[in-house]
Design an enzyme around this catalytic site. Structure first.
Site, mmCIF file in Angstrom:
data_model
loop_
_atom_site.group_PDB
_atom_site.id
_atom_site.type_symbol
_atom_site.label_atom_id
_atom_site.label_comp_id
_atom_site.label_asym_id
_atom_site.label_seq_id
_atom_site.Cartn_x
_atom_site.Cartn_y
_atom_site.Cartn_z
ATOM 1 N N ARG A 39 34.896 33.463 52.139
ATOM 2 C CA ARG A 39 33.789 34.423 52.199
ATOM 3 C C ARG A 39 32.494 33.752 52.660
ATOM 4 N NH1 ARG A 39 34.404 38.434 46.926
ATOM 5 N NH2 ARG A 39 35.600 40.020 48.006
ATOM 6 N N LYS A 210 49.471 46.887 40.293
ATOM 7 C CA LYS A 210 49.233 48.216 39.742
ATOM 8 C C LYS A 210 49.306 49.321 40.785
ATOM 9 C CE LYS A 210 46.667 47.375 35.569
ATOM 10 N NZ LYS A 210 45.425 47.653 34.865
ATOM 11 N N GLY A 358 41.620 40.599 48.170
ATOM 12 C CA GLY A 358 41.275 39.207 47.869
ATOM 13 C C GLY A 358 42.486 38.296 47.731
ATOM 14 N N GLY A 381 38.446 45.253 46.619
ATOM 15 C CA GLY A 381 38.187 46.663 46.299
ATOM 16 C C GLY A 381 37.513 47.397 47.456
HETATM 17 C C1 3PG Z 1 34.739 41.582 44.780
HETATM 18 O O1 3PG Z 1 35.165 40.430 44.849
HETATM 19 O O2 3PG Z 1 35.446 42.551 44.481
HETATM 20 C C2 3PG Z 1 33.291 41.806 45.126
HETATM 21 O O3 3PG Z 1 32.611 40.597 45.263
HETATM 22 C C3 3PG Z 1 32.614 42.700 44.104
HETATM 23 O O4 3PG Z 1 32.655 42.129 42.842
HETATM 24 P P1 3PG Z 1 32.886 43.052 41.559
HETATM 25 O O5 3PG Z 1 34.278 43.590 41.669
HETATM 26 O O6 3PG Z 1 32.700 42.154 40.372
HETATM 27 O O7 3PG Z 1 31.866 44.137 41.614
HETATM 28 MG MG MG Z 2 36.054 43.887 42.781
#
Ligand code: 3PG
Ligand code: MG
Length: 401
Positions: A39, A210, A358, A381
Protein backbone atom coordinates in the site's frame (compact mmCIF):
# COMPACT_ATOMS: atom_id res chain seq x y z
CA UNK A 1 -17.80 10.69 -15.19
CA UNK A 2 -14.11 11.03 -14.35
CA UNK A 3 -13.12 12.79 -11.15
CA UNK A 4 -10.70 15.70 -10.93
CA UNK A 5 -7.19 14.39 -10.63
CA UNK A 6 -3.71 15.74 -9.93
CA UNK A 7 -3.48 17.76 -13.15
CA UNK A 8 -6.65 19.65 -12.17
CA UNK A 9 -5.10 21.04 -8.97
CA UNK A 10 -3.56 24.05 -10.73
CA UNK A 11 -0.05 25.39 -10.15
CA UNK A 12 1.41 23.52 -7.20
CA UNK A 13 4.70 25.38 -6.86
CA UNK A 14 5.25 26.18 -3.21
CA UNK A 15 1.86 24.70 -2.24
CA UNK A 16 1.33 22.36 0.70
CA UNK A 17 -0.79 19.39 -0.34
CA UNK A 18 -2.68 17.25 2.16
CA UNK A 19 -2.61 13.70 0.84
CA UNK A 20 -4.84 11.07 2.45
CA UNK A 21 -3.15 7.73 1.81
CA UNK A 22 -4.06 4.26 3.07
CA UNK A 23 -0.92 3.14 4.88
CA UNK A 24 -2.95 0.74 7.01
CA UNK A 25 -0.37 -1.99 6.39
CA UNK A 26 0.02 -5.38 8.07
CA UNK A 27 2.50 -5.26 10.95
CA UNK A 28 4.59 -7.96 12.57
CA UNK A 29 2.76 -8.72 15.83
CA UNK A 30 5.94 -8.84 17.94
CA UNK A 31 8.20 -6.18 16.44
CA UNK A 32 5.64 -3.86 14.87
CA UNK A 33 7.69 -3.89 11.64
CA UNK A 34 5.87 -3.31 8.35
CA UNK A 35 5.20 -6.83 7.03
CA UNK A 36 3.95 -5.82 3.61
CA UNK A 37 4.62 -2.42 2.04
CA UNK A 38 2.35 -2.81 -1.01
CA UNK A 39 0.00 0.00 0.00
CA UNK A 40 2.92 2.36 0.58
CA UNK A 41 4.46 1.56 -2.81
CA UNK A 42 1.07 2.06 -4.47
CA UNK A 43 0.89 5.68 -3.25
CA UNK A 44 4.39 6.66 -4.43
CA UNK A 45 3.45 7.81 -7.97
CA UNK A 46 1.08 10.44 -6.54
CA UNK A 47 3.61 11.65 -3.96
CA UNK A 48 6.36 11.86 -6.60
CA UNK A 49 4.06 13.72 -9.00
CA UNK A 50 3.28 16.35 -6.34
CA UNK A 51 6.92 16.78 -5.32
CA UNK A 52 8.03 17.06 -8.96
CA UNK A 53 5.42 19.79 -9.42
CA UNK A 54 7.13 21.85 -6.71
CA UNK A 55 4.74 21.09 -3.83
CA UNK A 56 5.43 19.77 -0.36
CA UNK A 57 3.34 16.88 0.95
CA UNK A 58 1.54 16.39 4.25
CA UNK A 59 0.66 12.69 4.12
CA UNK A 60 -1.83 11.18 6.54
CA UNK A 61 -3.27 7.75 7.23
CA UNK A 62 -4.82 5.59 9.88
CA UNK A 63 -3.05 2.44 11.05
CA UNK A 64 -4.93 -0.47 12.60
CA UNK A 65 -7.73 0.06 15.10
CA UNK A 66 -6.15 1.86 18.08
CA UNK A 67 -9.58 2.34 19.65
CA UNK A 68 -9.74 -1.43 20.14
CA UNK A 69 -6.04 -2.00 20.96
CA UNK A 70 -4.45 -2.73 24.35
CA UNK A 71 -1.90 -0.08 25.49
CA UNK A 72 0.92 -2.39 24.34
CA UNK A 73 -0.63 -2.98 20.92
CA UNK A 74 -1.26 0.73 20.61
CA UNK A 75 2.48 1.45 20.93
CA UNK A 76 3.03 -0.45 17.69
CA UNK A 77 0.40 1.67 15.95
CA UNK A 78 2.42 4.89 15.85
CA UNK A 79 3.48 5.86 12.35
CA UNK A 80 7.24 5.79 13.09
CA UNK A 81 8.00 2.54 11.29
CA UNK A 82 5.63 3.39 8.46
CA UNK A 83 7.34 6.80 8.05
CA UNK A 84 10.75 5.11 7.88
CA UNK A 85 9.52 2.61 5.26
CA UNK A 86 7.80 5.39 3.30
CA UNK A 87 11.03 7.44 3.22
CA UNK A 88 13.09 4.41 2.21
CA UNK A 89 10.77 3.58 -0.71
CA UNK A 90 10.36 7.20 -1.80
CA UNK A 91 14.12 7.81 -1.41
CA UNK A 92 13.24 11.20 0.09
CA UNK A 93 13.48 11.77 3.85
CA UNK A 94 10.04 11.65 5.48
CA UNK A 95 9.60 13.55 8.72
CA UNK A 96 7.17 12.04 11.24
CA UNK A 97 5.02 14.67 12.92
CA UNK A 98 4.58 15.02 16.68
CA UNK A 99 2.63 12.52 18.73
CA UNK A 100 -0.55 14.59 18.52
CA UNK A 101 -2.27 14.33 15.15
CA UNK A 102 -2.88 18.09 15.05
CA UNK A 103 -1.78 20.90 17.37
CA UNK A 104 0.98 23.52 17.71
CA UNK A 105 3.90 21.13 17.10
CA UNK A 106 2.31 19.87 13.89
CA UNK A 107 1.46 23.39 12.74
CA UNK A 108 5.11 24.37 13.30
CA UNK A 109 6.39 21.32 11.40
CA UNK A 110 4.09 22.16 8.49
CA UNK A 111 5.23 25.80 8.52
CA UNK A 112 8.83 24.59 8.25
CA UNK A 113 8.08 22.32 5.25
CA UNK A 114 9.95 23.37 2.11
CA UNK A 115 8.97 22.48 -1.48
CA UNK A 116 10.00 18.86 -2.04
CA UNK A 117 9.57 18.08 1.66
CA UNK A 118 7.36 15.31 3.06
CA UNK A 119 5.74 15.13 6.47
CA UNK A 120 3.70 12.16 7.69
CA UNK A 121 1.14 12.92 10.40
CA UNK A 122 0.68 10.60 13.39
CA UNK A 123 -1.93 7.82 13.12
CA UNK A 124 -5.17 9.68 12.42
CA UNK A 125 -7.13 7.28 14.64
CA UNK A 126 -5.07 8.34 17.68
CA UNK A 127 -7.50 11.25 17.59
CA UNK A 128 -10.96 9.83 18.39
CA UNK A 129 -12.52 12.55 16.24
CA UNK A 130 -11.14 10.91 13.07
CA UNK A 131 -13.95 8.36 12.91
CA UNK A 132 -16.76 10.79 13.72
CA UNK A 133 -16.60 13.17 10.74
CA UNK A 134 -15.85 15.85 13.29
CA UNK A 135 -16.04 19.43 11.93
CA UNK A 136 -13.42 20.83 14.33
CA UNK A 137 -10.94 18.08 13.52
CA UNK A 138 -11.66 18.63 9.83
CA UNK A 139 -10.96 22.35 10.24
CA UNK A 140 -7.70 21.69 12.11
CA UNK A 141 -6.46 19.37 9.37
CA UNK A 142 -7.67 21.69 6.61
CA UNK A 143 -5.73 24.62 8.09
CA UNK A 144 -2.49 22.72 7.37
CA UNK A 145 -2.75 22.63 3.57
CA UNK A 146 -3.58 24.47 0.36
CA UNK A 147 -5.04 21.48 -1.53
CA UNK A 148 -6.31 17.94 -0.87
CA UNK A 149 -5.72 14.64 -2.58
CA UNK A 150 -7.55 11.39 -1.81
CA UNK A 151 -5.25 8.53 -2.76
CA UNK A 152 -6.54 6.15 -0.07
CA UNK A 153 -8.57 3.71 -2.15
CA UNK A 154 -8.62 1.11 0.65
CA UNK A 155 -10.41 3.58 2.95
CA UNK A 156 -12.82 5.15 0.45
CA UNK A 157 -15.79 3.16 1.80
CA UNK A 158 -15.46 4.75 5.26
CA UNK A 159 -18.19 7.37 5.23
CA UNK A 160 -17.52 8.61 8.76
CA UNK A 161 -13.77 9.24 8.56
CA UNK A 162 -13.05 12.95 8.93
CA UNK A 163 -9.94 12.79 6.74
CA UNK A 164 -11.96 11.15 3.94
CA UNK A 165 -15.17 13.23 4.03
CA UNK A 166 -15.22 16.14 6.50
CA UNK A 167 -11.76 17.36 5.50
CA UNK A 168 -12.41 17.68 1.74
CA UNK A 169 -15.80 19.24 2.56
CA UNK A 170 -14.06 21.86 4.69
CA UNK A 171 -11.53 22.60 1.93
CA UNK A 172 -14.32 23.01 -0.59
CA UNK A 173 -15.94 25.63 1.61
CA UNK A 174 -12.57 27.42 1.72
CA UNK A 175 -12.28 27.30 -2.09
CA UNK A 176 -9.22 25.03 -2.00
CA UNK A 177 -8.80 22.44 -4.78
CA UNK A 178 -9.44 18.73 -4.22
CA UNK A 179 -8.68 15.73 -6.40
CA UNK A 180 -8.22 12.00 -6.41
CA UNK A 181 -4.68 10.66 -6.70
CA UNK A 182 -3.22 8.38 -9.33
CA UNK A 183 -3.87 5.21 -7.33
CA UNK A 184 -7.55 5.96 -6.75
CA UNK A 185 -7.93 6.97 -10.42
CA UNK A 186 -6.39 3.67 -11.54
CA UNK A 187 -8.48 1.56 -9.16
CA UNK A 188 -11.70 3.26 -10.30
CA UNK A 189 -10.85 2.99 -13.97
CA UNK A 190 -10.01 -0.70 -13.79
CA UNK A 191 -12.93 -1.73 -11.58
CA UNK A 192 -15.40 0.42 -13.57
CA UNK A 193 -14.20 -1.22 -16.79
CA UNK A 194 -14.42 -4.63 -15.20
CA UNK A 195 -17.99 -4.13 -14.08
CA UNK A 196 -19.38 -2.33 -17.13
CA UNK A 197 -17.93 -4.27 -20.04
CA UNK A 198 -15.88 -7.27 -18.98
CA UNK A 199 -14.64 -9.30 -21.93
CA UNK A 200 -16.41 -12.69 -21.93
CA UNK A 201 -16.13 -15.42 -20.88
CA UNK A 202 -15.97 -13.93 -17.39
CA UNK A 203 -14.90 -16.07 -14.44
CA UNK A 204 -15.27 -15.22 -10.75
CA UNK A 205 -13.28 -17.02 -8.07
CA UNK A 206 -14.45 -16.64 -4.47
CA UNK A 207 -12.68 -17.89 -1.40
CA UNK A 208 -12.21 -16.77 2.16
CA UNK A 209 -14.20 -17.54 5.23
CA UNK A 210 -17.50 -15.76 5.41
CA UNK A 211 -20.36 -15.96 2.94
CA UNK A 212 -22.37 -13.54 5.09
CA UNK A 213 -19.79 -10.71 4.69
CA UNK A 214 -19.67 -11.16 0.95
CA UNK A 215 -23.25 -11.91 0.02
CA UNK A 216 -23.86 -8.60 -1.81
CA UNK A 217 -20.53 -9.02 -3.62
CA UNK A 218 -21.36 -12.59 -4.63
CA UNK A 219 -24.78 -11.54 -5.93
CA UNK A 220 -23.19 -8.73 -7.96
CA UNK A 221 -20.64 -11.14 -9.38
CA UNK A 222 -23.32 -13.68 -10.26
CA UNK A 223 -24.98 -11.08 -12.46
CA UNK A 224 -21.71 -10.44 -14.34
CA UNK A 225 -19.86 -13.73 -14.60
CA UNK A 226 -20.38 -16.84 -16.68
CA UNK A 227 -19.03 -19.05 -13.90
CA UNK A 228 -18.25 -18.58 -10.22
CA UNK A 229 -15.78 -21.00 -8.66
CA UNK A 230 -15.86 -21.46 -4.89
CA UNK A 231 -12.93 -22.28 -2.63
CA UNK A 232 -11.59 -21.51 0.84
CA UNK A 233 -13.53 -21.91 4.05
CA UNK A 234 -16.81 -20.93 2.45
CA UNK A 235 -16.67 -24.25 0.56
CA UNK A 236 -17.63 -26.06 3.75
CA UNK A 237 -20.46 -23.61 4.42
CA UNK A 238 -21.94 -24.51 1.04
CA UNK A 239 -21.38 -28.23 1.67
CA UNK A 240 -23.01 -28.11 5.08
CA UNK A 241 -25.92 -26.07 3.70
CA UNK A 242 -26.36 -28.90 1.17
CA UNK A 243 -26.46 -31.40 4.03
CA UNK A 244 -22.96 -32.81 3.49
CA UNK A 245 -21.08 -33.82 6.66
CA UNK A 246 -18.06 -31.50 7.07
CA UNK A 247 -16.48 -33.30 10.05
CA UNK A 248 -14.79 -30.95 12.51
CA UNK A 249 -14.87 -27.93 10.16
CA UNK A 250 -16.47 -25.07 12.08
CA UNK A 251 -19.36 -23.48 10.22
CA UNK A 252 -21.67 -21.00 11.97
CA UNK A 253 -25.46 -21.24 11.60
CA UNK A 254 -25.69 -17.67 10.26
CA UNK A 255 -23.21 -18.66 7.53
CA UNK A 256 -25.42 -21.56 6.48
CA UNK A 257 -28.42 -19.24 6.33
CA UNK A 258 -26.43 -16.81 4.15
CA UNK A 259 -25.42 -19.60 1.76
CA UNK A 260 -28.89 -21.15 1.38
CA UNK A 261 -30.27 -18.73 -1.25
CA UNK A 262 -27.15 -19.39 -3.34
CA UNK A 263 -27.66 -23.16 -3.45
CA UNK A 264 -30.03 -22.78 -6.41
CA UNK A 265 -27.01 -21.66 -8.48
CA UNK A 266 -24.80 -24.61 -7.52
CA UNK A 267 -24.17 -26.87 -10.50
CA UNK A 268 -25.24 -24.02 -12.79
CA UNK A 269 -23.29 -20.78 -12.43
CA UNK A 270 -21.66 -21.76 -9.14
CA UNK A 271 -19.08 -24.56 -9.07
CA UNK A 272 -18.10 -26.11 -5.75
CA UNK A 273 -14.83 -28.03 -5.30
CA UNK A 274 -15.14 -31.75 -6.09
CA UNK A 275 -12.36 -32.60 -3.65
CA UNK A 276 -10.61 -30.94 -0.72
CA UNK A 277 -7.70 -31.47 1.62
CA UNK A 278 -8.80 -32.18 5.18
CA UNK A 279 -6.46 -32.15 8.19
CA UNK A 280 -6.97 -33.70 11.61
CA UNK A 281 -7.92 -30.86 13.94
CA UNK A 282 -5.57 -31.96 16.73
CA UNK A 283 -2.72 -33.05 14.45
CA UNK A 284 -2.45 -30.99 11.28
CA UNK A 285 0.21 -33.33 9.90
CA UNK A 286 -2.47 -35.99 9.37
CA UNK A 287 -4.19 -35.06 6.15
CA UNK A 288 -6.34 -36.74 3.54
CA UNK A 289 -7.98 -35.76 0.28
CA UNK A 290 -11.78 -36.12 0.52
CA UNK A 291 -14.61 -36.20 -1.94
CA UNK A 292 -18.06 -35.87 -0.43
CA UNK A 293 -18.19 -36.02 3.37
CA UNK A 294 -15.25 -35.05 5.59
CA UNK A 295 -14.53 -37.67 8.28
CA UNK A 296 -15.09 -36.95 11.98
CA UNK A 297 -12.19 -35.09 13.60
CA UNK A 298 -10.99 -33.64 10.29
CA UNK A 299 -11.48 -30.14 8.90
CA UNK A 300 -11.29 -28.78 5.37
CA UNK A 301 -8.12 -26.73 4.80
CA UNK A 302 -7.59 -26.47 1.02
CA UNK A 303 -9.12 -27.39 -2.32
CA UNK A 304 -8.01 -30.78 -3.65
CA UNK A 305 -5.92 -31.77 -6.70
CA UNK A 306 -8.87 -32.56 -9.02
CA UNK A 307 -10.45 -29.22 -8.20
CA UNK A 308 -7.17 -27.38 -8.82
CA UNK A 309 -6.87 -28.97 -12.27
CA UNK A 310 -10.47 -28.15 -13.12
CA UNK A 311 -10.15 -24.53 -11.91
CA UNK A 312 -6.91 -24.09 -13.88
CA UNK A 313 -8.70 -25.09 -17.09
CA UNK A 314 -11.53 -22.67 -16.34
CA UNK A 315 -9.03 -19.84 -15.80
CA UNK A 316 -7.26 -20.65 -19.06
CA UNK A 317 -10.52 -20.58 -21.00
CA UNK A 318 -11.67 -17.22 -19.58
CA UNK A 319 -10.97 -13.76 -20.99
CA UNK A 320 -11.62 -12.04 -17.65
CA UNK A 321 -10.94 -13.43 -14.18
CA UNK A 322 -11.91 -11.71 -10.91
CA UNK A 323 -10.54 -13.29 -7.76
CA UNK A 324 -11.32 -12.55 -4.12
CA UNK A 325 -10.45 -14.68 -1.10
CA UNK A 326 -7.81 -17.38 -0.53
CA UNK A 327 -8.70 -20.93 -1.64
CA UNK A 328 -7.29 -22.52 1.49
CA UNK A 329 -5.33 -21.90 4.67
CA UNK A 330 -2.47 -20.47 2.61
CA UNK A 331 -0.40 -19.19 5.54
CA UNK A 332 0.38 -22.88 6.21
CA UNK A 333 2.67 -24.06 3.42
CA UNK A 334 1.10 -27.52 3.40
CA UNK A 335 -2.35 -26.06 2.72
CA UNK A 336 -1.35 -23.30 0.29
CA UNK A 337 -1.42 -25.31 -2.96
CA UNK A 338 -4.92 -24.30 -4.01
CA UNK A 339 -4.24 -20.58 -3.55
CA UNK A 340 -0.80 -20.82 -5.11
CA UNK A 341 -1.88 -22.75 -8.23
CA UNK A 342 -4.88 -20.48 -8.81
CA UNK A 343 -2.63 -17.42 -8.54
CA UNK A 344 -0.13 -19.06 -10.90
CA UNK A 345 -2.81 -19.91 -13.47
CA UNK A 346 -4.15 -16.35 -13.35
CA UNK A 347 -0.64 -14.94 -13.75
CA UNK A 348 -0.17 -17.13 -16.84
CA UNK A 349 -3.50 -16.09 -18.35
CA UNK A 350 -3.53 -13.89 -21.44
CA UNK A 351 -6.83 -12.39 -20.29
CA UNK A 352 -7.65 -9.62 -17.85
CA UNK A 353 -6.91 -10.73 -14.28
CA UNK A 354 -8.00 -8.71 -11.26
CA UNK A 355 -7.28 -9.57 -7.64
CA UNK A 356 -9.18 -7.84 -4.83
CA UNK A 357 -9.06 -8.05 -1.08
CA UNK A 358 -6.25 -7.53 1.39
CA UNK A 359 -5.49 -11.19 2.11
CA UNK A 360 -5.87 -12.25 -1.51
CA UNK A 361 -3.48 -9.55 -2.65
CA UNK A 362 -1.01 -10.64 0.02
CA UNK A 363 -1.25 -14.23 -1.17
CA UNK A 364 -0.66 -13.25 -4.81
CA UNK A 365 2.36 -11.27 -3.71
CA UNK A 366 3.71 -13.94 -1.36
CA UNK A 367 3.76 -16.45 -4.22
CA UNK A 368 5.40 -13.95 -6.57
CA UNK A 369 2.51 -13.49 -9.01
CA UNK A 370 1.23 -10.00 -8.11
CA UNK A 371 3.24 -8.25 -10.85
CA UNK A 372 1.84 -10.60 -13.48
CA UNK A 373 -1.81 -9.73 -12.81
CA UNK A 374 -3.60 -6.99 -14.75
CA UNK A 375 -4.45 -5.37 -11.43
CA UNK A 376 -4.10 -6.13 -7.75
CA UNK A 377 -6.42 -3.83 -5.82
CA UNK A 378 -5.18 -2.15 -2.65
CA UNK A 379 -8.73 -2.34 -1.32
CA UNK A 380 -10.16 -5.06 0.89
CA UNK A 381 -13.59 -3.89 2.05
CA UNK A 382 -13.36 -0.99 -0.43
CA UNK A 383 -12.88 -3.36 -3.37
CA UNK A 384 -15.91 -5.43 -2.38
CA UNK A 385 -18.07 -2.36 -1.73
CA UNK A 386 -17.09 -0.62 -4.96
CA UNK A 387 -17.80 -3.72 -7.03
CA UNK A 388 -21.18 -3.96 -5.30
CA UNK A 389 -21.91 -0.47 -6.63
CA UNK A 390 -21.89 1.28 -3.27
CA UNK A 391 -21.63 5.08 -3.56
CA UNK A 392 -18.77 6.41 -1.44
CA UNK A 393 -19.16 9.73 0.42
CA UNK A 394 -15.40 10.26 0.13
CA UNK A 395 -15.53 10.18 -3.67
CA UNK A 396 -18.70 12.27 -3.78
CA UNK A 397 -16.56 15.03 -2.22
CA UNK A 398 -14.29 15.17 -5.26
CA UNK A 399 -15.77 17.10 -8.17
CA UNK A 400 -16.12 15.63 -11.64
CA UNK A 401 -13.87 17.09 -14.30
C1 3PG B 1 -8.73 -1.53 5.35
O1 3PG B 1 -7.63 -2.07 5.42
O2 3PG B 1 -9.80 -2.15 5.27
C2 3PG B 1 -8.75 -0.02 5.31
O3 3PG B 1 -7.49 0.51 5.59
C3 3PG B 1 -9.80 0.54 6.25
O4 3PG B 1 -9.54 0.16 7.56
P1 3PG B 1 -10.75 -0.21 8.53
O5 3PG B 1 -11.36 -1.46 8.00
O6 3PG B 1 -10.14 -0.39 9.89
O7 3PG B 1 -11.71 0.94 8.49
MG1 MG C 1 -11.54 -2.92 6.47
Amino acid sequence: MAKKTLNDLGDLKGKKVLVRVDFNVPLDKKTGAVKNDRRIRAALPTIRHLLDAGASVIAMSHLGRPEKATPDERKNLTMDKVAAKFGELLTVPVAKAASDVVGPAVTAAVAALKPGGVLLLENLRFDPREQKNDPEFAAALAALGDAYVNDAFGTCQNDKDTSMVGLPANLKAAGKPRAIGLLVAKELEIIDGLMTEPKPPVLGIMGGAKVSDKIAFINTLLAKVDHLLIGGKMTYTFLKAQGVDVGATRVGDEEIEAAKPLLAFVGKKITLPVDYVAAKSDDLLQTQVCEGAIPAGFEGVDIGPKTIEHYKVQIKESATVIWNGPLGWFEQTAFSRGTQYIAEAMAASAGVTVVGGGETAEAAEQFGFAEKMTHVSTGGGAFLAYVEGKKFQSLAQIDDK
